[in-house]
Design an enzyme around this catalytic site. Sequence first.
Site, PDB file in Angstrom:
ATOM      1  N   ASN A  13      53.476   2.168  89.888  1.00 10.65           N
ATOM      2  CA  ASN A  13      54.301   3.223  90.474  1.00 10.65           C
ATOM      3  C   ASN A  13      53.429   3.988  91.466  1.00 10.65           C
ATOM      4  O   ASN A  13      52.584   4.783  91.066  1.00 10.65           O
ATOM      5  CB  ASN A  13      54.806   4.142  89.342  1.00 10.65           C
ATOM      6  CG  ASN A  13      55.525   5.368  89.873  1.00 10.65           C
ATOM      7  OD1 ASN A  13      55.856   5.447  91.058  1.00 10.65           O
ATOM      8  ND2 ASN A  13      55.765   6.331  88.997  1.00 10.65           N
ATOM      9  N   LYS A  15      54.246   6.224  93.552  1.00 12.47           N
ATOM     10  CA  LYS A  15      54.707   7.597  93.833  1.00 12.47           C
ATOM     11  C   LYS A  15      54.727   7.818  95.358  1.00 12.47           C
ATOM     12  O   LYS A  15      55.017   6.889  96.099  1.00 12.47           O
ATOM     13  CB  LYS A  15      53.845   8.612  93.073  1.00 12.47           C
ATOM     14  CG  LYS A  15      53.773   8.257  91.585  1.00 12.47           C
ATOM     15  CD  LYS A  15      53.193   9.318  90.707  1.00 12.47           C
ATOM     16  CE  LYS A  15      53.175   8.787  89.270  1.00 12.47           C
ATOM     17  NZ  LYS A  15      52.714   9.791  88.312  1.00 12.47           N
ATOM     18  N   HIS A 106      62.107   8.919  85.814  1.00 16.23           N
ATOM     19  CA  HIS A 106      60.694   9.293  85.670  1.00 16.23           C
ATOM     20  C   HIS A 106      60.610  10.796  85.387  1.00 16.23           C
ATOM     21  O   HIS A 106      61.407  11.579  85.912  1.00 16.23           O
ATOM     22  CB  HIS A 106      59.930   8.940  86.950  1.00 16.23           C
ATOM     23  CG  HIS A 106      58.448   9.068  86.780  1.00 16.23           C
ATOM     24  ND1 HIS A 106      57.810  10.286  86.807  1.00 16.23           N
ATOM     25  CD2 HIS A 106      57.493   8.149  86.540  1.00 16.23           C
ATOM     26  CE1 HIS A 106      56.512  10.094  86.606  1.00 16.23           C
ATOM     27  NE2 HIS A 106      56.294   8.812  86.440  1.00 16.23           N
ATOM     28  N   GLU A 108      58.770  13.007  86.476  1.00 15.73           N
ATOM     29  CA  GLU A 108      58.644  13.843  87.673  1.00 15.73           C
ATOM     30  C   GLU A 108      60.017  14.117  88.281  1.00 15.73           C
ATOM     31  O   GLU A 108      60.279  15.195  88.815  1.00 15.73           O
ATOM     32  CB  GLU A 108      57.692  13.183  88.681  1.00 15.73           C
ATOM     33  CG  GLU A 108      56.250  13.320  88.227  1.00 15.73           C
ATOM     34  CD  GLU A 108      55.315  12.229  88.701  1.00 15.73           C
ATOM     35  OE1 GLU A 108      55.651  11.480  89.642  1.00 15.73           O
ATOM     36  OE2 GLU A 108      54.220  12.110  88.107  1.00 15.73           O
ATOM     37  N   GLU A 178      56.625   7.029  78.417  1.00 16.54           N
ATOM     38  CA  GLU A 178      55.615   7.774  79.172  1.00 16.54           C
ATOM     39  C   GLU A 178      55.556   9.219  78.670  1.00 16.54           C
ATOM     40  O   GLU A 178      56.318  10.071  79.152  1.00 16.54           O
ATOM     41  CB  GLU A 178      55.960   7.781  80.665  1.00 16.54           C
ATOM     42  CG  GLU A 178      55.968   6.418  81.313  1.00 16.54           C
ATOM     43  CD  GLU A 178      55.618   6.506  82.787  1.00 16.54           C
ATOM     44  OE1 GLU A 178      54.685   5.817  83.205  1.00 16.54           O
ATOM     45  OE2 GLU A 178      56.258   7.284  83.517  1.00 16.54           O
ATOM     46  N   GLY A 184      49.018  11.261  84.576  1.00 15.64           N
ATOM     47  CA  GLY A 184      48.131  11.831  85.585  1.00 15.64           C
ATOM     48  C   GLY A 184      47.076  12.772  85.031  1.00 15.64           C
ATOM     49  O   GLY A 184      46.444  13.503  85.786  1.00 15.64           O
ATOM     50  N   SER A 223      48.232   7.506  82.282  1.00 16.25           N
ATOM     51  CA  SER A 223      46.775   7.361  82.366  1.00 16.25           C
ATOM     52  C   SER A 223      46.281   5.996  81.894  1.00 16.25           C
ATOM     53  O   SER A 223      45.220   5.892  81.269  1.00 16.25           O
ATOM     54  CB  SER A 223      46.066   8.492  81.607  1.00 16.25           C
ATOM     55  OG  SER A 223      46.386   9.744  82.192  1.00 16.25           O
TER      56      SER A 223
HETATM   57  P1  PGA Z   1      49.473   7.724  85.723  1.00 15.46           P
HETATM   58  O1  PGA Z   1      51.053   7.772  86.041  1.00 15.46           O
HETATM   59  O2  PGA Z   1      49.125   6.298  85.406  1.00 15.46           O
HETATM   60  O3  PGA Z   1      48.821   8.221  86.985  1.00 15.46           O
HETATM   61  O4  PGA Z   1      49.247   8.609  84.558  1.00 15.46           O
HETATM   62  C1  PGA Z   1      51.957   7.009  85.305  1.00 15.46           C
HETATM   63  C2  PGA Z   1      53.357   7.250  85.793  1.00 15.46           C
HETATM   64  O5  PGA Z   1      53.677   8.382  86.200  1.00 15.46           O
HETATM   65  O6  PGA Z   1      54.192   6.337  85.776  1.00 15.46           O
END
Ligand code: PGA
Length: 261
Positions: A13, A15, A106, A108, A178, A184, A223
């Site tokens: 992903n 982003k 997601h 976010e 997740e 992140g 992460s």
């Molecule tokens: P990350 O993000 O691996 O940077 O923690 C995962 C995601 O948001 O799908």
Amino acid sequence: MEENARTPLIAGNWKMHKNGKQGAELVRRILELLSPVPGVEAEIVVCPPFTALCQVREVFREGQLPGCKVGLGAQNMHWEQEGAFTGEISPLMLREFGCEYVIVGHSERRILFGESDAVVNRKVKAACENGLRPILCVGEDARQRQEGRTQAVVEKQVTAGLAGLTPAQIDRAVVAYEPVWAIGTGSPATGADAQEVAAWIRRVLQGLAGTGALGTRILYGGSVKPDNIADFAARPDIDGALVGGASLEPESFAAIVQGWG
Ligand code: PGA
């Protein structure tokens, strides 16, 4: 379908990172890094921003990987096929760009853009009806975990997100667990904790679709890095990973794919 028949899926992903040229370079390098590796039996999906889909697709047209399916996904979409929805992208438009998958719900998008379970469900249904495979993201935040509500939160998101789907559609869908606190932050869930929630999600899926859900892949995201992927790969109910930050560097993404095998 036997449990071990689920093909591992490693999805990146991106982003809001990478323009078309950078995205094309990234996937070209990923393909290069992985091509000498015999028999990585995984499916790889990258989810660039909309504006990079076209150039990334061109790279996939040029080169594929032996024993490894490589595909394209989007990070979001609208649920209608067309209409007066300024700024939105429809499932048919994603199909035109060669997308097979779309990330839906997601955290976010839920947190920063106010997407409710009802909106997420409309998008999941639209994805299935228009030939896309949804990657439905679910997960609790830190407070919900502290309060012991992880299972309840995840059950509600999975049940609401997949409402109205046929067992066959659920079978083709992907659920990404997740935990919000792991995204992140550099602090992933432990493999054992992720497995516990994945097993719970598997039970919820079976409640919704019976044996029809045996093929539904459950990913872990939050992460994920080359040095922790083995801990997730070893778990029976985790069928792959949704990778954010570490999918932006070809070396780390390729190492994660190899680390799964
Ligand atoms: P990350 O993000 O691996 O940077 O923690 C995962 C995601 O948001 O799908």
